[in-house]
Scaffold this motif. Sequence first.
Motif, PDB file in Angstrom:
ATOM      1  N   ALA A   4      -0.409 -73.074 -43.212  1.00 60.26           N
ATOM      2  CA  ALA A   4      -1.260 -72.749 -42.070  1.00 60.26           C
ATOM      3  C   ALA A   4      -2.603 -73.462 -42.166  1.00 60.26           C
ATOM      4  CB  ALA A   4      -1.476 -71.236 -41.996  1.00 60.26           C
ATOM      5  N   THR A   5      -3.194 -73.464 -43.396  1.00 55.75           N
ATOM      6  CA  THR A   5      -4.474 -74.135 -43.562  1.00 55.75           C
ATOM      7  C   THR A   5      -4.330 -75.641 -43.386  1.00 55.75           C
ATOM      8  OG1 THR A   5      -5.097 -72.408 -45.131  1.00 55.75           O
ATOM      9  CG2 THR A   5      -6.432 -74.408 -45.119  1.00 55.75           C
ATOM     10  N   ALA A   6      -3.206 -76.177 -43.857  1.00 53.18           N
ATOM     11  CA  ALA A   6      -2.953 -77.607 -43.688  1.00 53.18           C
ATOM     12  C   ALA A   6      -2.846 -77.974 -42.224  1.00 53.18           C
ATOM     13  CB  ALA A   6      -1.668 -77.983 -44.423  1.00 53.18           C
ATOM     14  N   THR A   7      -2.262 -77.077 -41.435  1.00 49.15           N
ATOM     15  CA  THR A   7      -2.154 -77.323 -40.001  1.00 49.15           C
ATOM     16  C   THR A   7      -3.528 -77.411 -39.360  1.00 49.15           C
ATOM     17  OG1 THR A   7      -0.044 -76.159 -39.905  1.00 49.15           O
ATOM     18  CG2 THR A   7      -1.225 -76.423 -37.838  1.00 49.15           C
ATOM     19  N   LEU A   8      -4.440 -76.546 -39.802  1.00 50.48           N
ATOM     20  CA  LEU A   8      -5.774 -76.519 -39.216  1.00 50.48           C
ATOM     21  C   LEU A   8      -6.579 -77.764 -39.571  1.00 50.48           C
ATOM     22  CD1 LEU A   8      -6.805 -72.797 -39.802  1.00 50.48           C
ATOM     23  CD2 LEU A   8      -5.986 -73.860 -37.714  1.00 50.48           C
ATOM     24  N   THR A   9      -6.274 -78.375 -40.740  1.00 46.63           N
ATOM     25  CA  THR A   9      -7.047 -79.531 -41.185  1.00 46.63           C
ATOM     26  C   THR A   9      -6.258 -80.828 -41.075  1.00 46.63           C
ATOM     27  OG1 THR A   9      -6.296 -79.127 -43.448  1.00 46.63           O
ATOM     28  CG2 THR A   9      -8.378 -78.096 -42.773  1.00 46.63           C
ATOM     29  N   LEU A 201      -3.342 -72.496 -32.610  1.00 44.58           N
ATOM     30  CA  LEU A 201      -2.129 -72.226 -31.833  1.00 44.58           C
ATOM     31  C   LEU A 201      -0.912 -72.850 -32.500  1.00 44.58           C
ATOM     32  CD1 LEU A 201      -1.144 -70.917 -29.154  1.00 44.58           C
ATOM     33  CD2 LEU A 201      -1.431 -73.174 -28.089  1.00 44.58           C
ATOM     34  N   THR A 202      -1.058 -74.074 -32.994  1.00 43.10           N
ATOM     35  CA  THR A 202       0.043 -74.734 -33.693  1.00 43.10           C
ATOM     36  C   THR A 202       0.375 -74.015 -34.988  1.00 43.10           C
ATOM     37  OG1 THR A 202      -0.673 -76.855 -32.778  1.00 43.10           O
ATOM     38  CG2 THR A 202       0.855 -76.933 -34.619  1.00 43.10           C
ATOM     39  N   GLY A 203      -0.643 -73.542 -35.685  1.00 40.08           N
ATOM     40  CA  GLY A 203      -0.414 -72.780 -36.902  1.00 40.08           C
ATOM     41  C   GLY A 203       0.333 -71.486 -36.630  1.00 40.08           C
ATOM     42  N   ILE A 204       0.021 -70.836 -35.510  1.00 38.24           N
ATOM     43  CA  ILE A 204       0.725 -69.613 -35.120  1.00 38.24           C
ATOM     44  C   ILE A 204       2.183 -69.919 -34.809  1.00 38.24           C
ATOM     45  CG2 ILE A 204       0.871 -67.829 -33.335  1.00 38.24           C
ATOM     46  CD1 ILE A 204      -2.212 -68.010 -33.141  1.00 38.24           C
ATOM     47  N   ARG A 205       2.424 -71.071 -34.205  1.00 37.00           N
ATOM     48  CA  ARG A 205       3.804 -71.491 -33.936  1.00 37.00           C
ATOM     49  C   ARG A 205       4.591 -71.629 -35.235  1.00 37.00           C
ATOM     50  NH1 ARG A 205       4.320 -77.572 -32.370  1.00 37.00           N
ATOM     51  NH2 ARG A 205       3.906 -77.629 -34.626  1.00 37.00           N
ATOM     52  N   GLU A 206       3.945 -72.194 -36.256  1.00 35.26           N
ATOM     53  CA  GLU A 206       4.636 -72.445 -37.514  1.00 35.26           C
ATOM     54  C   GLU A 206       4.826 -71.176 -38.332  1.00 35.26           C
ATOM     55  OE1 GLU A 206       5.956 -75.291 -38.276  1.00 35.26           O
ATOM     56  OE2 GLU A 206       5.154 -76.258 -36.468  1.00 35.26           O
ATOM     57  N   ASN A 207       3.777 -70.343 -38.396  1.00 35.89           N
ATOM     58  CA  ASN A 207       3.866 -69.141 -39.228  1.00 35.89           C
ATOM     59  C   ASN A 207       2.830 -68.117 -38.756  1.00 35.89           C
ATOM     60  OD1 ASN A 207       3.919 -67.190 -41.323  1.00 35.89           O
ATOM     61  ND2 ASN A 207       4.579 -68.735 -42.797  1.00 35.89           N
ATOM     62  N   PRO A 208       3.185 -67.311 -37.735  1.00 36.16           N
ATOM     63  CA  PRO A 208       2.221 -66.340 -37.194  1.00 36.16           C
ATOM     64  C   PRO A 208       1.753 -65.310 -38.205  1.00 36.16           C
ATOM     65  CG  PRO A 208       4.434 -65.935 -36.346  1.00 36.16           C
ATOM     66  CD  PRO A 208       4.483 -67.249 -37.054  1.00 36.16           C
ATOM     67  N   THR A 209       2.633 -64.909 -39.120  1.00 32.02           N
ATOM     68  CA  THR A 209       2.256 -63.893 -40.112  1.00 32.02           C
ATOM     69  C   THR A 209       1.168 -64.413 -41.035  1.00 32.02           C
ATOM     70  OG1 THR A 209       4.497 -62.982 -40.064  1.00 32.02           O
ATOM     71  CG2 THR A 209       3.113 -62.393 -41.942  1.00 32.02           C
ATOM     72  N   ARG A 210       1.312 -65.653 -41.471  1.00 35.47           N
ATOM     73  CA  ARG A 210       0.313 -66.237 -42.368  1.00 35.47           C
ATOM     74  C   ARG A 210      -1.007 -66.458 -41.640  1.00 35.47           C
ATOM     75  NH1 ARG A 210       2.595 -70.876 -46.055  1.00 35.47           N
ATOM     76  NH2 ARG A 210       3.797 -69.045 -46.704  1.00 35.47           N
ATOM     77  N   MET A 211      -0.935 -66.891 -40.382  1.00 35.50           N
ATOM     78  CA  MET A 211      -2.166 -67.087 -39.626  1.00 35.50           C
ATOM     79  C   MET A 211      -2.911 -65.776 -39.422  1.00 35.50           C
ATOM     80  SD  MET A 211      -2.480 -70.297 -39.156  1.00 35.50           S
ATOM     81  CE  MET A 211      -3.805 -70.306 -37.966  1.00 35.50           C
ATOM     82  N   GLU A 212      -2.170 -64.713 -39.188  1.00 26.78           N
ATOM     83  CA  GLU A 212      -2.799 -63.404 -39.031  1.00 26.78           C
ATOM     84  C   GLU A 212      -3.432 -62.954 -40.347  1.00 26.78           C
ATOM     85  OE1 GLU A 212      -1.739 -59.152 -36.837  1.00 26.78           O
ATOM     86  OE2 GLU A 212      -0.125 -60.492 -37.481  1.00 26.78           O
ATOM     87  N   ALA A 213      -2.790 -63.314 -41.445  1.00 28.27           N
ATOM     88  CA  ALA A 213      -3.294 -62.917 -42.758  1.00 28.27           C
ATOM     89  C   ALA A 213      -4.615 -63.599 -43.089  1.00 28.27           C
ATOM     90  CB  ALA A 213      -2.254 -63.238 -43.836  1.00 28.27           C
TER      91      ALA A 213
END
Length: 329
Positions: A4-9, A201-213
């Motif tokens: 998720a963090t990799a998606t953001l960066t 939004l892309t991170g939520i697509r990949e793994n919503p649970t991790r993004m929420e965490a």
Amino acid sequence: MSDATATLTAPRRALTGRLKAALVLFVLFALMPPLAAALNDPFYVLIGTRILAFAIAAMALDLILGYGAMVSFGHAAYLGFGTYAVAILASWGVNDLVLQILAAIAISAIFALVTGAISLRTKGVYFIMITLAFGQMAFFFFISLSAYGGDDGVALMQRSTVLGMDLLKSDFGLYYTTLAILVALFVLCHRIVGSRFGRVLTGIRENPTRMEAIGYSPFRYQLTAFVISGCITAVAGVMLANQAQFVSPAFMSWHRSGELIVMVVLGGVGTLAGPIAGAVAALLLEEWLGALSEHWKLFFGVFLVLMVLFSPRGITGLLEKAGIARRQE
């Protein structure tokens, strides 16, 4: 580093590739009217305007389907809101395109906010079915409007004006106005996808649970994207009404929603420029195959099956295999 963090960066090379592909498409679009004039065939300008309007709608759907993993099967409802905004306001003497677009955006934002808040409580096939149900509710509501033709629809007496000017009176004026709107909305979507909001939004697509965490609310981000997508689709409806000079509930049937999904998949999901190319391919194939046989849908279906089997990423995937485009992760 987490996924998720990799998606953001993640680097923005994919965005640059999309921008280059879109620029090529826009240049080709700009050259179509002069080509039609050289061939003395104004039909290409009319079909080109139709393609541009559907390209806007397909791009808007890709914003939630490709980046938010939300498969909306009722998205044509917003296309219908745009067309009826033109018809209803015109019947009250309001013909200005800007006011019609604002009205279409307002009603679409409200509808998307309410229906999205309900639909996003579910996932997967349940989300698909609920969006389909809401889309059909809107469809049958406009069928019941006998003052505007009901199921038969209503013809528009004239095209919209732009701040009092008859820019849309000629087919060329309508075409280039629609193209300008497509370019502006692509830039908007490009900025959204490249922003922090788009990366979340892309991170939520990949793994919503991790993004929420890590502190993000999937519901809020997905609902915002859903509303934005619906509003952009409504703008496409406004331009489509001016192109057809006719409005009917058929613009918002579930079949139309399916066609929009086909355009996105055909062009390449999650690419923005891909759905624009998908709209071009789908509508041109419809015209060409329809001229050859009344059973053109059979051949179109075979084409789609072959595309899915040999290029799951659609036209974008074909360009990547040919080395013309860089693969977008």
